[in-house]
Each structure stands twice: as C-alpha cells, then as structure tokens.
Design a protein around this motif. Structure first.
Motif, PDB file in Angstrom:
ATOM      1  N   LYS A  11      82.339 148.492  86.760  1.00  0.00           N
ATOM      2  CA  LYS A  11      81.765 147.241  86.229  1.00  0.00           C
ATOM      3  C   LYS A  11      82.694 146.605  85.205  1.00  0.00           C
ATOM      4  N   ARG A  12      83.285 147.445  84.329  1.00  0.00           N
ATOM      5  CA  ARG A  12      84.180 146.903  83.322  1.00  0.00           C
ATOM      6  C   ARG A  12      85.450 146.351  83.963  1.00  0.00           C
ATOM      7  N   TYR A  13      85.957 147.045  85.015  1.00  0.00           N
ATOM      8  CA  TYR A  13      87.118 146.522  85.724  1.00  0.00           C
ATOM      9  C   TYR A  13      86.823 145.128  86.277  1.00  0.00           C
ATOM     10  N   LYS A  14      85.639 144.984  86.809  1.00  0.00           N
ATOM     11  CA  LYS A  14      85.256 143.693  87.390  1.00  0.00           C
ATOM     12  C   LYS A  14      85.186 142.621  86.305  1.00  0.00           C
ATOM     13  N   ASP A  15      84.558 142.960  85.140  1.00  0.00           N
ATOM     14  CA  ASP A  15      84.450 141.998  84.054  1.00  0.00           C
ATOM     15  C   ASP A  15      85.834 141.563  83.560  1.00  0.00           C
ATOM     16  N   ILE A  16      86.740 142.546  83.414  1.00  0.00           N
ATOM     17  CA  ILE A  16      88.084 142.244  82.935  1.00  0.00           C
ATOM     18  C   ILE A  16      88.841 141.430  83.973  1.00  0.00           C
ATOM     19  N   ALA A  17      88.636 141.767  85.248  1.00  0.00           N
ATOM     20  CA  ALA A  17      89.307 141.022  86.320  1.00  0.00           C
ATOM     21  C   ALA A  17      88.890 139.557  86.307  1.00  0.00           C
ATOM     22  N   VAL A  18      87.614 139.306  86.081  1.00  0.00           N
ATOM     23  CA  VAL A  18      87.132 137.921  86.029  1.00  0.00           C
ATOM     24  C   VAL A  18      87.794 137.178  84.869  1.00  0.00           C
ATOM     25  N   LEU A  19      87.925 137.853  83.704  1.00  0.00           N
ATOM     26  CA  LEU A  19      88.586 137.222  82.562  1.00  0.00           C
ATOM     27  C   LEU A  19      90.043 136.906  82.883  1.00  0.00           C
ATOM     28  N   LEU A  20      90.739 137.889  83.508  1.00  0.00           N
ATOM     29  CA  LEU A  20      92.138 137.670  83.856  1.00  0.00           C
ATOM     30  C   LEU A  20      92.288 136.515  84.832  1.00  0.00           C
ATOM     31  N   ALA A  21      91.382 136.469  85.786  1.00  0.00           N
ATOM     32  CA  ALA A  21      91.457 135.405  86.783  1.00  0.00           C
ATOM     33  C   ALA A  21      91.160 134.040  86.165  1.00  0.00           C
ATOM     34  N   LYS A  22      90.292 134.023  85.183  1.00  0.00           N
ATOM     35  CA  LYS A  22      89.866 132.755  84.595  1.00  0.00           C
ATOM     36  C   LYS A  22      90.839 132.244  83.540  1.00  0.00           C
ATOM     37  N   TYR A  23      91.427 133.205  82.773  1.00  0.00           N
ATOM     38  CA  TYR A  23      92.258 132.793  81.651  1.00  0.00           C
ATOM     39  C   TYR A  23      93.674 133.362  81.676  1.00  0.00           C
ATOM     40  N   GLY A  24      93.932 134.309  82.566  1.00  0.00           N
ATOM     41  CA  GLY A  24      95.181 135.046  82.474  1.00  0.00           C
ATOM     42  C   GLY A  24      96.287 134.562  83.361  1.00  0.00           C
ATOM     43  N   ARG A  25      97.280 135.446  83.564  1.00  0.00           N
ATOM     44  CA  ARG A  25      98.460 135.141  84.365  1.00  0.00           C
ATOM     45  C   ARG A  25      98.262 135.660  85.780  1.00  0.00           C
ATOM     46  N   SER A  26      98.713 134.889  86.761  1.00  0.00           N
ATOM     47  CA  SER A  26      98.495 135.255  88.158  1.00  0.00           C
ATOM     48  C   SER A  26      99.265 136.508  88.540  1.00  0.00           C
ATOM     49  N   ASP A  27     100.485 136.684  88.005  1.00  0.00           N
ATOM     50  CA  ASP A  27     101.254 137.870  88.383  1.00  0.00           C
ATOM     51  C   ASP A  27     100.586 139.141  87.893  1.00  0.00           C
ATOM     52  N   LEU A  28      99.930 139.094  86.742  1.00  0.00           N
ATOM     53  CA  LEU A  28      99.225 140.267  86.234  1.00  0.00           C
ATOM     54  C   LEU A  28      98.040 140.607  87.129  1.00  0.00           C
ATOM     55  N   VAL A  29      97.286 139.598  87.548  1.00  0.00           N
ATOM     56  CA  VAL A  29      96.114 139.830  88.396  1.00  0.00           C
ATOM     57  C   VAL A  29      96.530 140.445  89.733  1.00  0.00           C
ATOM     58  N   SER A  30      97.595 139.921  90.358  1.00  0.00           N
ATOM     59  CA  SER A  30      98.002 140.437  91.660  1.00  0.00           C
ATOM     60  C   SER A  30      98.508 141.864  91.560  1.00  0.00           C
ATOM     61  N   GLN A  31      99.226 142.209  90.480  1.00  0.00           N
ATOM     62  CA  GLN A  31      99.740 143.571  90.340  1.00  0.00           C
ATOM     63  C   GLN A  31      98.632 144.565  90.068  1.00  0.00           C
ATOM     64  N   VAL A  32      97.536 144.101  89.470  1.00  0.00           N
ATOM     65  CA  VAL A  32      96.417 145.006  89.242  1.00  0.00           C
ATOM     66  C   VAL A  32      95.660 145.278  90.540  1.00  0.00           C
ATOM     67  N   GLY A  33      95.914 144.482  91.579  1.00  0.00           N
ATOM     68  CA  GLY A  33      95.261 144.717  92.862  1.00  0.00           C
ATOM     69  C   GLY A  33      93.982 143.941  93.017  1.00  0.00           C
ATOM     70  N   LEU A  34      93.913 142.760  92.392  1.00  0.00           N
ATOM     71  CA  LEU A  34      92.692 141.950  92.428  1.00  0.00           C
ATOM     72  C   LEU A  34      92.980 140.599  93.077  1.00  0.00           C
ATOM     73  N   ASP A  35      93.814 140.621  94.134  1.00  0.00           N
ATOM     74  CA  ASP A  35      94.234 139.377  94.768  1.00  0.00           C
ATOM     75  C   ASP A  35      93.096 138.648  95.468  1.00  0.00           C
ATOM     76  N   ASP A  36      91.988 139.354  95.779  1.00  0.00           N
ATOM     77  CA  ASP A  36      90.914 138.730  96.533  1.00  0.00           C
ATOM     78  C   ASP A  36      90.101 137.755  95.708  1.00  0.00           C
ATOM     79  N   LEU A  37      90.388 137.682  94.396  1.00  0.00           N
ATOM     80  CA  LEU A  37      89.664 136.714  93.566  1.00  0.00           C
ATOM     81  C   LEU A  37      90.203 135.320  93.867  1.00  0.00           C
ATOM     82  N   ASP A  38      89.316 134.446  94.346  1.00  0.00           N
ATOM     83  CA  ASP A  38      89.739 133.118  94.753  1.00  0.00           C
ATOM     84  C   ASP A  38      89.711 132.188  93.552  1.00  0.00           C
TER      85      ASP A  38
END
Length: 558
Positions: A11-38
């Motif tokens: 659950k925490r991974y998901k919450d953090i992933a949403v924050l990264l996707a909303k406010y963060g850097r795209s290269d960080l999100v893809s390297q974490v393995g969360l590319d499916d976030l549209d």
C-alpha cells in the motif's frame, strides 16, 4: 528493473508511486518499475500543484508530514513553489478520543489519571500527528501541560520508514539524482530525527538542556519538565499561558516590545547554533508563544539539531560572509562545509554562482532579504556543482527561515539580516577571546607540567648515562655517520676521564713525602701531572684539527 516488494508495504509503495507520478521525475518512476501509471511526466517539476502536494502529504499521515517539513529545507531538490508550500505544512490534525489518551497515560504512569492529577482536561489544547497536549494540574497545584503520544503511532512510523528506506537505497543505486544527493543518507538522518521525536524522555532532556543554555536571555522561556510524570510516551511540563504568534494581529503587535523580543530571539538562536551546538530545529510561529507576561516561550523540542565544534566556526564564517556581501569568502566557507561527490567540481563556476547570490541579496531592500533562504539557495548551488552539503546546513536554513517569519511577526520593520550579522560578529569576538584565553591557560599548564617533571627527567638521563644505557633515537640521518660520531665522542670522553684521573691521582700523590723530588714536589706526582697535561694538549689539538677538517668538508659540500 523493478524492486523487490514486501507484501506488508504494498500500500505504501502504491501511495509513493502516485506521488512520484504526480510530482516527480519520469526516469525515477520508470526505474522503480511503475511504468503502467498513465501520467504525463514531462518536465522536472512535475505536473502537480505545490499546495496540492502539501495536502497529499497530510493525507498520507505523520511520517510524510514530517518528511515534507524536512524537504521544505531542500531547495537543491525541489522547485521554489514546492519549498514555499511545504514550509507552511503543519501537522495540526484531529485529536484522538480521550479514552485512548487516558489509557496511554495510565499505562505509562502506572496510576489512574485521577490519582496523578488534580485536574486533567478532556479537550486538548493542541493536536499534532504524533501526539496531543492536554492542560492539567498536579496534586500540589502546579499547572502543567501533558503531551501524550498517539496510540500505535510508533509502529506506523517504523513501517513507513522501512518502505521509504528500500526506495531510497534503490534510487541511490540506479538514478543520477540518488548518486548526487544520497537519498539513503538523508533518510537515515530523517529516521534518527523521527525516533528522537517519538522519545518523550529525550525531549524532556532537551528541555532541560535548552533551559540551561538560554539562562542569560531573561525574555526567552522554556518549560521545565516534570521527571516523575514523564516517560517515553508521556511528557509532563510546566504550562505556559499565552498565545501563538500566528494569532497576533496588527493591534496586538503594538502592545508588545517586538524589537526587543525579536533581538533576544535571534541572539538566543545564534548562541544555540554557533556556541552551544544544540538548537531548537523547528521554531515556526506555531512553536513560539507570546506569554501572558509579554515574553517569548519556546515549546515542542522533539526536533533539535546538533552541530559539532569544527562546523560551528565554518557556519559562523558563512553567515558573516553572507551578511557582509563577501561572495568569495562565502564560497570558501561553503566549500569547507560540503563533501565532494563523484561529479567534478567547476571551482570557477561555483564561486561565480555563490558570489552572484550573495551580491544580489546584499544589495536588496530590507523586505527582500531572507538569510535562511540564501542558505538554502547556496545549498542548491553546491549540489549543482558536485558538492553535498551536510544536513546541519539544511536545518540551519530552515531555522533561519522560521526565525525570519517570527521576527517580522513581532516587528514588521525589524531587520533579521542585520541582527544576524551584528550578533554573529559579537559571537565571533567572544569565540576569539575565549580561544586566546584557552590557549594561554593551556600554555601555562604545559609550562607548569614541564617544570614539575624536569628534575625527574634529568635524573633519568643522568642515571642512564652513568649506567651506560643512554639511547639516542634519530631518524633521517646516515647510521654510519651516527656511529662514527658516537665513537669519536666516546673516545674523547674516555680520554678526558683518563686525564682527569691522572690529575686527581697526581694531586693526591703531591701529599705523599718521598726522597725523590722534582721542583720541590714528589717526583711521582709531578710525572703523573706532566703525563696528564701532555694527553690534555694532544686531545685539544686533535679536537681542533678534526673539527676544522670536518668544517672544511661541509663547506665544500654546500
């Protein structure tokens, strides 16, 4: 490459992933393995709104609220709008039911509330993410404030920190930002800070330490803890009546000695940072009270900073350089404080950028000057040029930003930058005087020790010489020359002893009456004396000739 997910942290991974996707850097999100976030992840600053980020962090709970407050000091990591939004982040949340508070107090103190307190108000006077404060009265009539930790908050924070630690380690190993800023190290400092903030006994010790350190400031008050009523999850301290500075209106400002209070507050904090090395790290207006008597009270010492002695001098140099507009000296002090990363430092560009920031603010109008903001900006310049500043510098920047706001609330015309420069100069003068006196006393103690030990040391040398045990340890010289010199010295000493023995023997024989005399003296005594005199002349001639030859050889080799 993805990361290894632990089921309890999903659950925490998901919450953090949403924050990264909303406010963060795209290269960080893809390297974490969360590319499916549209999400639209273009741009370094993200697509989310700064104020919305603060709201999202509040929704995620106390760990992320505290993390947001920490990140508000890192202008090297976040854009200015986000820094401003997070700096205003407050952990003012809904209080827990009084039944839960009563249970925690009874578990920690071992007695019922009615037995320990004469009065214990059900409604809290303040409620934060980690705990809440209730007004109470002890059995002896002493009014106190009781800070009670929220049930289960420690376990929740530890789980969040574990999930964040895994992500930070992955980011350090697989992203350029991680290698530059060291997220794991930052999170480790954050974890230590959170654990200290969750230990109310440590906060009680902090209160005692700060009270002692600020004893010379009569207008600054720190509540005294009540040791018998304080544990890891319950902190009982003096209740200080007053109001938060955030509630101080324009008319109320006219009733207080704003300039005097602001000056004392700035001085107290500079002493904490640059002299004591122990300071209240969260002096935002909500933690600074205006007492009923018109003084200042500092509360909530869960978050404190510690600065080692060697860093205090570097910070002092940095503040003075900023205040005087000396960009070159500010860059030098900042470079001393920072640690080099793997990136190559462009020294010329670094000094130019620091000089520009310092010069711009030195020429700015009073209303535009923010010493804390300058410190944060300098941290960003250092990071951009391959330097990693220590966490203490970020804490100093945050404290100065909060102090600036508090001082201007007390007196809108007050110049915190001038106060910092003036009082830092006075602290420097006191440090130099104290160092000079310390060196003088240290030298006197060394001289006293030398005089006391001198007779014993001389005796040891003489005993070793008499017993033939004197040793000379010399480095960096040819051993053959040493042996030759010692041999020559030994021969001369031996010859001198023989001559002395002959002279002493001759003098003793002079007293023996014999039939054979020379010049009216016993013949044997005169013979011994003449032999000794001859050897003496030969020894002196040999010494002169040998030394003269050696001197000539040394002149030739020069």
């Amino acid at each position: 490459m993805g990361i290894s997910l632990k089921p309890k942290h999903v659950k925490r991974y998901k919450d953090i992933a949403v924050l990264l996707a909303k406010y963060g850097r795209s290269d960080l999100v893809s390297q974490v393995g969360l590319d499916d976030l549209d999400r639209d992840l273009t741009g370094d600053e993200g697509s989310g709104d700064a104020e919305q980020l603060a709201t999202d962090l509040e929704r995620l709970g106390p760990t992320f609220i505290k993390l947001g407050q920490l990140m508000s000091t890192r202008a090297d990591l976040l854009p200015a709008p986000y820094i401003a939004a997070l700096a205003r982040l407050q952990d003012d949340v809904e209080p827990v039911p009084f039944e839960d508070v009563e249970r925690v107090v009874q578990e920690e103190l071992g007695v019922r509330i009615s037995k320990a307190f004469q009065v214990f108000e059900n409604v809290p006077v303040a409620s934060a993410s980690l705990g809440q404060v209730h007004k109470a009265v002890l059995r002896n009539g002493r009014p106190v404030a009781v800070k009670v930790q929220r049930p289960g908050i420690r376990e929740s924070v530890l789980e969040d920190l574990e999930a964040l630690a895994e992500l930070a380690e992955f980011a350090d190993a697989h992203t350029s930002m991680g290698r530059r800023y060291g997220f794991a190290a930052l999170l480790d400092e954050f974890r230590k800070s959170m654990m200290r903030e969750l230990d109310y006994q440590m906060e009680a010790r902090n209160l005692e330490t700060l009270r002692a350190n600020l004893d010379e400031y009569p207008r600054i008050h720190v509540p005294a803890p009540v040791a018998d009523y304080s544990t890891t999850r319950v902190l009982t301290m003096d209740f200080i009546g007053g109001r938060k500075l955030t509630t101080l209106g324009p008319l109320a400002q006219l009733e207080v000695e704003g300039r005097m209070l602001a000056d004392q507050l700035i001085g107290a904090y500079l002493k904490q940072i640059l002299v004591d090395g122990f300071f209240h790290a969260d002096p935002h207006p909500g933690n600074v009270f205006l007492t009923d008597a018109g003084d200042i009270a500092l509360v909530d010492l869960g978050m404190v900073g510690r600065i080692p002695a060697h860093m205090q001098e570097d910070l002092l140099k940095l503040l003075l350089a900023i205040g005087d507009g000396r960009g070159h000296d500010a860059a030098k002090a900042l470079q001393t404080l920072a640690q080099r990363t793997d990136e190559e430092l462009d020294d010329t560009e670094f000094r130019r950028a620091v000089g520009e920031i310092v010069a711009e603010n030195h020429g700015a109008e009073l209303a535009q000057i923010r010493a804390g903001t300058i410190v944060i900006q300098l941290s960003k310049i250092a990071a951009d040029n391959g330097l990693r500043t220590p966490p203490e510098l970020a804490m100093l920047g945050r404290a100065l930003i909060a102090l600036d706001e508090v001082a201007r609330t007390l007196d809108p015309s007050y110049d915190p930058n001038d106060a910092i420069r003036r009082q830092a100069t006075d602290i420097l003068r006191r440090r130099v005087t104290g160092t000079a006196q310390g060196n003088m006393f240290a030298n006197l103690l060394e001289a006293k020790e030398f005089v006391e030990r001198l007779p014993g040391r001389v005796n040891k040398v003489m005993d070793a010489l008499a017993e033939g045990e004197l040793k000379l340890n010399v480095r960096g010289i040819d051993e053959r020359e040493i042996i030759a010199g010692i041999t020559k010295l030994a021969n001369r000493v031996t010859t001198g002893l023989v001559i002395a023995a002959l002279i002493v023997g001759a003098a003793m024989l002079m007293r023996v009456e014999t039939s054979t005399q020379i010049f009216g003296y016993p013949a044997l005594g005169i013979i011994c004396f003449l032999i000794a005199a001859s050897f003496g002349v030969i020894l002196l001639a040999n010494i002169w000739i040998t030394d003269h030859r050696d001197n000539e050889q040394r002149r030739k080799h020069r």
